[in-house]
Design a protein around this motif. Structure first.
Motif, PDB file in Angstrom:
ATOM      1  N   TRP A 185      19.521 -28.815 -10.604  1.00 25.58           N
ATOM      2  CA  TRP A 185      20.676 -28.155 -10.018  1.00 25.58           C
ATOM      3  C   TRP A 185      20.647 -26.673 -10.386  1.00 25.58           C
ATOM      4  CZ3 TRP A 185      23.888 -30.563  -6.678  1.00 25.58           C
ATOM      5  CH2 TRP A 185      23.874 -31.953  -6.654  1.00 25.58           C
ATOM      6  N   VAL A 234      21.002 -24.573 -13.757  1.00 21.08           N
ATOM      7  CA  VAL A 234      22.091 -25.309 -14.394  1.00 21.08           C
ATOM      8  C   VAL A 234      21.537 -26.462 -15.220  1.00 21.08           C
ATOM      9  CG1 VAL A 234      24.147 -26.694 -13.997  1.00 21.08           C
ATOM     10  CG2 VAL A 234      23.691 -24.697 -12.556  1.00 21.08           C
ATOM     11  N   ARG A 292      22.784 -22.803  -9.369  1.00 21.71           N
ATOM     12  CA  ARG A 292      24.025 -22.295  -8.790  1.00 21.71           C
ATOM     13  C   ARG A 292      23.939 -20.794  -8.581  1.00 21.71           C
ATOM     14  NH1 ARG A 292      28.134 -23.177 -13.970  1.00 21.71           N
ATOM     15  NH2 ARG A 292      27.371 -21.420 -15.247  1.00 21.71           N
ATOM     16  N   TYR A 333      26.546 -24.674  -5.557  1.00 17.99           N
ATOM     17  CA  TYR A 333      25.586 -25.452  -6.330  1.00 17.99           C
ATOM     18  C   TYR A 333      24.539 -26.040  -5.395  1.00 17.99           C
ATOM     19  CZ  TYR A 333      28.351 -25.098 -10.563  1.00 17.99           C
ATOM     20  OH  TYR A 333      29.013 -24.611 -11.677  1.00 17.99           O
TER      21      TYR A 333
END
Length: 126
Positions: free
Chosen positions: A36, A48, A38, A93
């Motif tokens: 992930w 992330v 962002r 995200y």
């Protein structure tokens, strides 16, 4: 070509929680790492959380201890549990996936990710 579709974003008050999901399809097993990332308005993209196919995880310093990444290989899904959210977590995200053999450095830096979803927006109000 891997297709990634994120879901679970939304608006939440500071201190609240959200769970993001990423449905993956179209890749050849074994796949590489997934993660992930962002990007907040006016800021660069940042990592992330990332997870390897063996389950090794990496977290960005600002989310460590609050976010948890997990994957369900049987269902081809990637999740991100986000707790104790604060205003600085507000961002789009993105779910990303790498091909098999991508370096761990490439994984958590994002530079090695070859497929990206379109993103899901998380807004945290203080």
């Amino acid at each position: 070509q891997v297709q990634l579709v994120e879901s679970g974003g939304g608006s939440v008050q500071a201190g609240g929680s959200l769970r993001l999901s990423c449905a993956a399809s179209g890749y050849t097993y074994p796949s590489g790492c997934m993660g992930w990332f962002r990007q907040a308005p006016g800021k660069e993209r940042e990592g992330v959380a990332v997870i390897s196919i063996a389950g090794t995880t990496w977290y960005g310093a600002s989310v460590k201890g609050r976010f948890t990444i997990s994957q369900d290989n049987g269902k081809n899904t990637l999740s991100l549990q986000m707790n104790n959210l604060n205003a600085e977590d507000t961002a789009m995200y993105y779910c990303a996936a790498a091909t098999y053999g991508t370096s761990w450095l490439g994984c958590w830096k994002g530079s090695g990710m070859s497929s990206w979803g379109k993103g899901t927006l998380v807004t945290v109000s203080s």
